[in-house]
Motif scaffolding. Structure first.
Motif, PDB file in Angstrom:
ATOM      1  N   ARG A  12       0.837  -1.211   0.000  1.00 19.05           N
ATOM      2  CA  ARG A  12       0.000   0.000   0.000  1.00 19.05           C
ATOM      3  C   ARG A  12       0.870   1.258   0.000  1.00 19.05           C
ATOM      4  N   GLY A  13       1.985   1.215   0.720  1.00 15.76           N
ATOM      5  CA  GLY A  13       2.908   2.350   0.714  1.00 15.76           C
ATOM      6  C   GLY A  13       3.536   2.563  -0.651  1.00 15.76           C
ATOM      7  N   MET A  14       3.878   1.459  -1.322  1.00 17.24           N
ATOM      8  CA  MET A  14       4.437   1.573  -2.671  1.00 17.24           C
ATOM      9  C   MET A  14       3.410   2.171  -3.616  1.00 17.24           C
ATOM     10  N   GLU A  15       2.156   1.733  -3.497  1.00 15.88           N
ATOM     11  CA  GLU A  15       1.098   2.273  -4.354  1.00 15.88           C
ATOM     12  C   GLU A  15       0.922   3.770  -4.106  1.00 15.88           C
ATOM     13  N   TRP A  16       0.938   4.158  -2.836  1.00 15.23           N
ATOM     14  CA  TRP A  16       0.799   5.577  -2.499  1.00 15.23           C
ATOM     15  C   TRP A  16       1.935   6.381  -3.122  1.00 15.23           C
ATOM     16  N   ALA A  17       3.167   5.909  -2.950  1.00 14.54           N
ATOM     17  CA  ALA A  17       4.324   6.628  -3.487  1.00 14.54           C
ATOM     18  C   ALA A  17       4.271   6.707  -5.016  1.00 14.54           C
ATOM     19  N   LEU A  18       3.856   5.639  -5.662  1.00  9.87           N
ATOM     20  CA  LEU A  18       3.727   5.640  -7.120  1.00  9.87           C
ATOM     21  C   LEU A  18       2.657   6.643  -7.549  1.00  9.87           C
ATOM     22  N   ASP A  19       1.533   6.676  -6.850  1.00 13.02           N
ATOM     23  CA  ASP A  19       0.484   7.655  -7.163  1.00 13.02           C
ATOM     24  C   ASP A  19       0.989   9.078  -6.980  1.00 13.02           C
ATOM     25  N   GLU A  20       1.774   9.301  -5.918  1.00  7.41           N
ATOM     26  CA  GLU A  20       2.353  10.632  -5.689  1.00  7.41           C
ATOM     27  C   GLU A  20       3.276  11.026  -6.837  1.00  7.41           C
ATOM     28  N   MET A  21       4.115  10.096  -7.265  1.00 14.32           N
ATOM     29  CA  MET A  21       5.007  10.374  -8.394  1.00 14.32           C
ATOM     30  C   MET A  21       4.202  10.781  -9.622  1.00 14.32           C
ATOM     31  N   ARG A  22       3.194   9.999  -9.900  1.00 17.03           N
ATOM     32  CA  ARG A  22       2.412  10.246 -11.108  1.00 17.03           C
ATOM     33  C   ARG A  22       1.636  11.556 -11.006  1.00 17.03           C
ATOM     34  N   SER A  23       1.143  11.901  -9.812  1.00 15.88           N
ATOM     35  CA  SER A  23       0.404  13.158  -9.636  1.00 15.88           C
ATOM     36  C   SER A  23       1.306  14.368  -9.809  1.00 15.88           C
ATOM     37  N   ARG A  24       2.605  14.172  -9.617  1.00 14.58           N
ATOM     38  CA  ARG A  24       3.582  15.254  -9.774  1.00 14.58           C
ATOM     39  C   ARG A  24       4.296  15.170 -11.128  1.00 14.58           C
TER      40      ARG A  24
END
Length: 110
Positions: A12-24
């Motif tokens: 779940r943490g990896m998914e969150w970090a990946l989503d953050e990357m993509r949102s930026r």
């Protein structure tokens, strides 16, 4: 952040970090996907292999050129841990078509 979560197998943490990357608008690269697969391998979560396949599907949709054997080695270990050898034969050619290079360890498995 993805690597830190991967080290602990926190999907779940990896998914969150990946989503953050993509949102930026920070595009994932080969090392991002290698860490995601490594984290799924490390994880004891029941859906870890399914999540890994979701990450692999995403990998196929981004403009990325792979190199070396890093991601293939992670795939071999992931498939071994989750007893999904047949999926290795499905995914490995797709990764090779993107430029991943199988080393001797990977070649022995294929």
């Amino acid at each position: 952040v993805i690597q830190a979560c991967a080290n602990g197998g926190f999907i779940r943490g990896m998914e969150w970090a990946l989503d953050e990357m993509r949102s930026r608008d920070i595009p994932p690269n080969e090392w991002t996907f290698g860490a995601l697969l490594s984290g799924c391998r490390t994880s004891d979560e029941e859906d870890a292999f399914a999540k890994a396949e979701e990450f692999l599907e995403l990998l196929l949709t981004v403009d990325i050129r792979l190199s070396g054997s890093f991601i293939l080695n992670n795939l071999v270990e992931l498939c071994r841990k989750h007893r999904q050898r047949e999926r290795l034969f499905f995914w490995a050619p797709k990764l090779v078509s993107l430029g991943a290079q199988p080393d001797e360890k990977v070649k022995k498995q294929l």
